[in-house]
Design a protein around this motif. Sequence first.
Motif, PDB file in Angstrom:
ATOM      1  N   MET A   1      19.634   9.777 -18.328  1.00  0.00           N
ATOM      2  CA  MET A   1      18.263   9.788 -17.819  1.00  0.00           C
ATOM      3  C   MET A   1      17.255   9.397 -18.898  1.00  0.00           C
ATOM      4  O   MET A   1      16.260   8.721 -18.624  1.00  0.00           O
ATOM      5  N   ALA A   2      17.526   9.806 -20.143  1.00  0.00           N
ATOM      6  CA  ALA A   2      16.586   9.520 -21.228  1.00  0.00           C
ATOM      7  C   ALA A   2      16.529   8.039 -21.576  1.00  0.00           C
ATOM      8  O   ALA A   2      15.594   7.594 -22.253  1.00  0.00           O
ATOM      9  N   ASP A   3      17.521   7.268 -21.122  1.00  0.00           N
ATOM     10  CA  ASP A   3      17.538   5.830 -21.413  1.00  0.00           C
ATOM     11  C   ASP A   3      16.634   5.032 -20.476  1.00  0.00           C
ATOM     12  O   ASP A   3      16.442   3.828 -20.695  1.00  0.00           O
ATOM     13  N   ILE A   4      16.120   5.680 -19.452  1.00  0.00           N
ATOM     14  CA  ILE A   4      15.287   4.979 -18.470  1.00  0.00           C
ATOM     15  C   ILE A   4      13.832   5.073 -18.913  1.00  0.00           C
ATOM     16  O   ILE A   4      13.291   6.174 -19.052  1.00  0.00           O
ATOM     17  N   PRO A   5      13.177   3.940 -19.166  1.00  0.00           N
ATOM     18  CA  PRO A   5      11.784   3.968 -19.637  1.00  0.00           C
ATOM     19  C   PRO A   5      10.867   4.723 -18.676  1.00  0.00           C
ATOM     20  O   PRO A   5      11.179   4.902 -17.490  1.00  0.00           O
ATOM     21  N   GLY A   6       9.734   5.156 -19.189  1.00  0.00           N
ATOM     22  CA  GLY A   6       8.784   5.902 -18.385  1.00  0.00           C
ATOM     23  C   GLY A   6       8.100   5.033 -17.344  1.00  0.00           C
ATOM     24  O   GLY A   6       8.183   3.797 -17.378  1.00  0.00           O
ATOM     25  N   GLY A   7       7.412   5.686 -16.410  1.00  0.00           N
ATOM     26  CA  GLY A   7       6.706   4.983 -15.364  1.00  0.00           C
ATOM     27  C   GLY A   7       7.472   4.979 -14.059  1.00  0.00           C
ATOM     28  O   GLY A   7       8.582   5.524 -13.958  1.00  0.00           O
ATOM     29  N   ALA A   8       6.895   4.356 -13.058  1.00  0.00           N
ATOM     30  CA  ALA A   8       7.504   4.324 -11.729  1.00  0.00           C
ATOM     31  C   ALA A   8       8.799   3.512 -11.756  1.00  0.00           C
ATOM     32  O   ALA A   8       8.848   2.412 -12.298  1.00  0.00           O
ATOM     33  N   VAL A   9       9.839   4.088 -11.153  1.00  0.00           N
ATOM     34  CA  VAL A   9      11.161   3.466 -11.136  1.00  0.00           C
ATOM     35  C   VAL A   9      11.470   2.992  -9.719  1.00  0.00           C
ATOM     36  O   VAL A   9      11.455   3.781  -8.777  1.00  0.00           O
ATOM     37  N   TRP A  10      11.756   1.707  -9.573  1.00  0.00           N
ATOM     38  CA  TRP A  10      12.272   1.171  -8.315  1.00  0.00           C
ATOM     39  C   TRP A  10      13.777   0.996  -8.510  1.00  0.00           C
ATOM     40  O   TRP A  10      14.211   0.231  -9.391  1.00  0.00           O
TER      41      TRP A  10
ATOM     42  N   ALA B   1       0.837  -1.200   0.000  1.00  0.00           N
ATOM     43  CA  ALA B   1       0.000   0.000   0.000  1.00  0.00           C
ATOM     44  C   ALA B   1       0.878   1.260   0.000  1.00  0.00           C
ATOM     45  O   ALA B   1       1.862   1.340   0.737  1.00  0.00           O
ATOM     46  N   GLY B   2       0.484   2.196  -0.837  1.00  0.00           N
ATOM     47  CA  GLY B   2       1.193   3.462  -0.895  1.00  0.00           C
ATOM     48  C   GLY B   2       2.350   3.494  -1.855  1.00  0.00           C
ATOM     49  O   GLY B   2       2.956   4.552  -2.082  1.00  0.00           O
ATOM     50  N   LEU B   3       2.716   2.334  -2.437  1.00  0.00           N
ATOM     51  CA  LEU B   3       3.832   2.285  -3.372  1.00  0.00           C
ATOM     52  C   LEU B   3       3.317   2.005  -4.782  1.00  0.00           C
ATOM     53  O   LEU B   3       2.453   1.137  -4.981  1.00  0.00           O
ATOM     54  N   PRO B   4       3.857   2.695  -5.781  1.00  0.00           N
ATOM     55  CA  PRO B   4       3.429   2.451  -7.159  1.00  0.00           C
ATOM     56  C   PRO B   4       3.994   1.133  -7.672  1.00  0.00           C
ATOM     57  O   PRO B   4       5.081   0.703  -7.266  1.00  0.00           O
ATOM     58  N   ALA B   5       3.259   0.476  -8.553  1.00  0.00           N
ATOM     59  CA  ALA B   5       3.772  -0.744  -9.160  1.00  0.00           C
ATOM     60  C   ALA B   5       5.003  -0.408 -10.002  1.00  0.00           C
ATOM     61  O   ALA B   5       5.032   0.617 -10.689  1.00  0.00           O
ATOM     62  N   PRO B   6       6.055  -1.233  -9.947  1.00  0.00           N
ATOM     63  CA  PRO B   6       7.285  -0.913 -10.677  1.00  0.00           C
ATOM     64  C   PRO B   6       7.152  -1.141 -12.178  1.00  0.00           C
ATOM     65  O   PRO B   6       6.979  -2.269 -12.629  1.00  0.00           O
ATOM     66  N   GLN B   7       7.206  -0.048 -12.953  1.00  0.00           N
ATOM     67  CA  GLN B   7       7.313  -0.176 -14.401  1.00  0.00           C
ATOM     68  C   GLN B   7       8.773  -0.434 -14.824  1.00  0.00           C
ATOM     69  O   GLN B   7       9.039  -1.015 -15.862  1.00  0.00           O
ATOM     70  N   VAL B   8       9.687   0.052 -13.972  1.00  0.00           N
ATOM     71  CA  VAL B   8      11.115  -0.106 -14.250  1.00  0.00           C
ATOM     72  C   VAL B   8      11.824  -0.490 -12.953  1.00  0.00           C
ATOM     73  O   VAL B   8      11.602   0.147 -11.918  1.00  0.00           O
TER      74      VAL B   8
ATOM     75  N   GLY C   1      25.274 -11.054 -11.542  1.00  0.00           N
ATOM     76  CA  GLY C   1      23.882 -11.410 -11.309  1.00  0.00           C
ATOM     77  C   GLY C   1      23.052 -10.164 -11.099  1.00  0.00           C
ATOM     78  O   GLY C   1      23.499  -9.226 -10.436  1.00  0.00           O
ATOM     79  N   HIS C   2      21.851 -10.144 -11.679  1.00  0.00           N
ATOM     80  CA  HIS C   2      20.998  -8.965 -11.565  1.00  0.00           C
ATOM     81  C   HIS C   2      19.525  -9.374 -11.614  1.00  0.00           C
ATOM     82  O   HIS C   2      19.189 -10.505 -11.976  1.00  0.00           O
ATOM     83  N   VAL C   3      18.678  -8.447 -11.239  1.00  0.00           N
ATOM     84  CA  VAL C   3      17.241  -8.702 -11.236  1.00  0.00           C
ATOM     85  C   VAL C   3      16.779  -8.947 -12.668  1.00  0.00           C
ATOM     86  O   VAL C   3      17.112  -8.188 -13.584  1.00  0.00           O
ATOM     87  N   GLU C   4      16.042 -10.015 -12.853  1.00  0.00           N
ATOM     88  CA  GLU C   4      15.544 -10.364 -14.187  1.00  0.00           C
ATOM     89  C   GLU C   4      14.700  -9.221 -14.745  1.00  0.00           C
ATOM     90  O   GLU C   4      13.770  -8.731 -14.096  1.00  0.00           O
ATOM     91  N   GLY C   5      15.062  -8.770 -15.946  1.00  0.00           N
ATOM     92  CA  GLY C   5      14.309  -7.703 -16.594  1.00  0.00           C
ATOM     93  C   GLY C   5      14.693  -6.303 -16.168  1.00  0.00           C
ATOM     94  O   GLY C   5      14.099  -5.328 -16.644  1.00  0.00           O
ATOM     95  N   ALA C   6      15.676  -6.175 -15.298  1.00  0.00           N
ATOM     96  CA  ALA C   6      16.077  -4.841 -14.817  1.00  0.00           C
ATOM     97  C   ALA C   6      16.782  -4.058 -15.915  1.00  0.00           C
ATOM     98  O   ALA C   6      17.334  -4.611 -16.870  1.00  0.00           O
ATOM     99  N   VAL C   7      16.756  -2.749 -15.764  1.00  0.00           N
ATOM    100  CA  VAL C   7      17.501  -1.835 -16.626  1.00  0.00           C
ATOM    101  C   VAL C   7      18.792  -1.480 -15.898  1.00  0.00           C
ATOM    102  O   VAL C   7      18.768  -1.135 -14.714  1.00  0.00           O
ATOM    103  N   HIS C   8      19.901  -1.567 -16.610  1.00  0.00           N
ATOM    104  CA  HIS C   8      21.185  -1.272 -15.980  1.00  0.00           C
ATOM    105  C   HIS C   8      21.729   0.061 -16.478  1.00  0.00           C
ATOM    106  O   HIS C   8      22.022   0.227 -17.659  1.00  0.00           O
TER     107      HIS C   8
END
Length: 466
Positions: free
Chosen positions: A413-422, A376-383, A396-403
């Motif tokens: 900054m422009a390389d990071i897709p839109g939406g909530a970033v964790w 509750a209170g946290l946005p779903a991670p788009q990135v 080793g890294h989180v599956e599907g993560a952006v590095h």
Amino acid sequence: MTMQVSVITTSSLGDRSYLATDGRIAVVVDPQRDIDRVLYLAGAAGVRITHVVETHLHNDYVSGGLDLARLTGARYLVAAADEVGFDRVPVGDGDVIEVSETLRLRAVATPGHTFHHLSYVLDEATGAGWTPAGVFTGGSLLFGTTGRTDLLGAEHAHELAQRQHTSAKRLADLLPDGAQVWPTHGFGSFCSASQADAPDSTIGREKEANPVFRLAATEFVTETLAGLDAYPAYYAHMGVANSAGPAPVDLTPVARADATQLRDRIAAGEWVVDLRHRKAYAVSHLAGTVSLGLDGPMSTWLGWLIDWGTPVTLLAETPEQVADAQRELVRIGIDRPAAQATGTPGQWADKPAELRELAVADFPALAAAQAGNAPAGLPAPQVVLDVRLGNEWRDGHVEGAVHVPLPELRRRMADIPGGAVWVHCGSGYRAALAASLLANVGRDVVLINDLFDHAEAAGVRLDRSA
């Protein structure tokens, strides 16, 4: 009194300096710029500093050697082959420096970390004559590793790695197994080719544990070069400062800034750095500031990410914390902060609207959010953004993560897709800095304040294909 070697640790940069004494006379090796620590140690021991020694022109910090020699009248020993803009005692391979009746130094050429690197064997007079007690190895032979060889340019890295291998072998052949090894780098310093955790070592231990003695020269060069990762951008300024001759430091308090001045500095694009722990920063902070807590390598990351010469203002709870930060910053050549303020975020803002919060989660929360059950209170991670360095990502890294490695974040900054970033790193420290930078450009961001080692056990899927 028998010979004694005292260690002066600078953990924030991963370096050590040394004071060696016979109880009356002392020699200082590779001093950091804030030399009051050295003077205090010598005063407490009741010894007179007669020699200050540099193993090499440092790339990771501004040296205090020249200023220490000026203040004490000590002889300042620097490699004769290094071109410098100040008077010094030029030293070369094979030179013997008589420190006192019971102590002497022998210079040994150990190129690798730099072309003109010197190590210094410390001999002690005994009934059987001169006996080697140990060797100050600077950035040559370190605990379990060696100094990196690419700091003078990638075009020299291969040749210097070959020389580093030869230099280590030379020290091992020259010294008995019981001789102590006293390196300057290697305790978290980016000057180290890799990291090893040991409180002390000897030539004999290094022969058993250090890859430089286990590998043939070609294998050592290949492994060393393959293991090198990025190093701080501010290193480009350290060698220049050290060869020119650093000025004395000024650690007196800087001017205070009020709320209006802080807002104006942020609006002007200056760096206003919040030195509090990231947990406190997340609860409340002045909008537009960056999180760089004193509990981590603040100066390293500030010096790495900032445009060199940009004014820096420091925010902390107490004047003592500001003073600690000033001390760390002068070590990398950021001599005088533009301003400072102490207290609480409420005192740094003209109105409540200038304060911000930062959402915080851990890896169990990320696992739940990826399964569609965001707390509750946290946005779903788009990135999921990983800001660790390249070698960490490949392990080793989180599956599907952006590095996007933290040093590259501001320009990518422009390389990071839109939406909530964790965003995460290895512990939360670097991620807090990244989260503050992302929030300052308007991104919806969640700081994962957790150890990456906890991720898999928390149910986060990892990719180890690299």
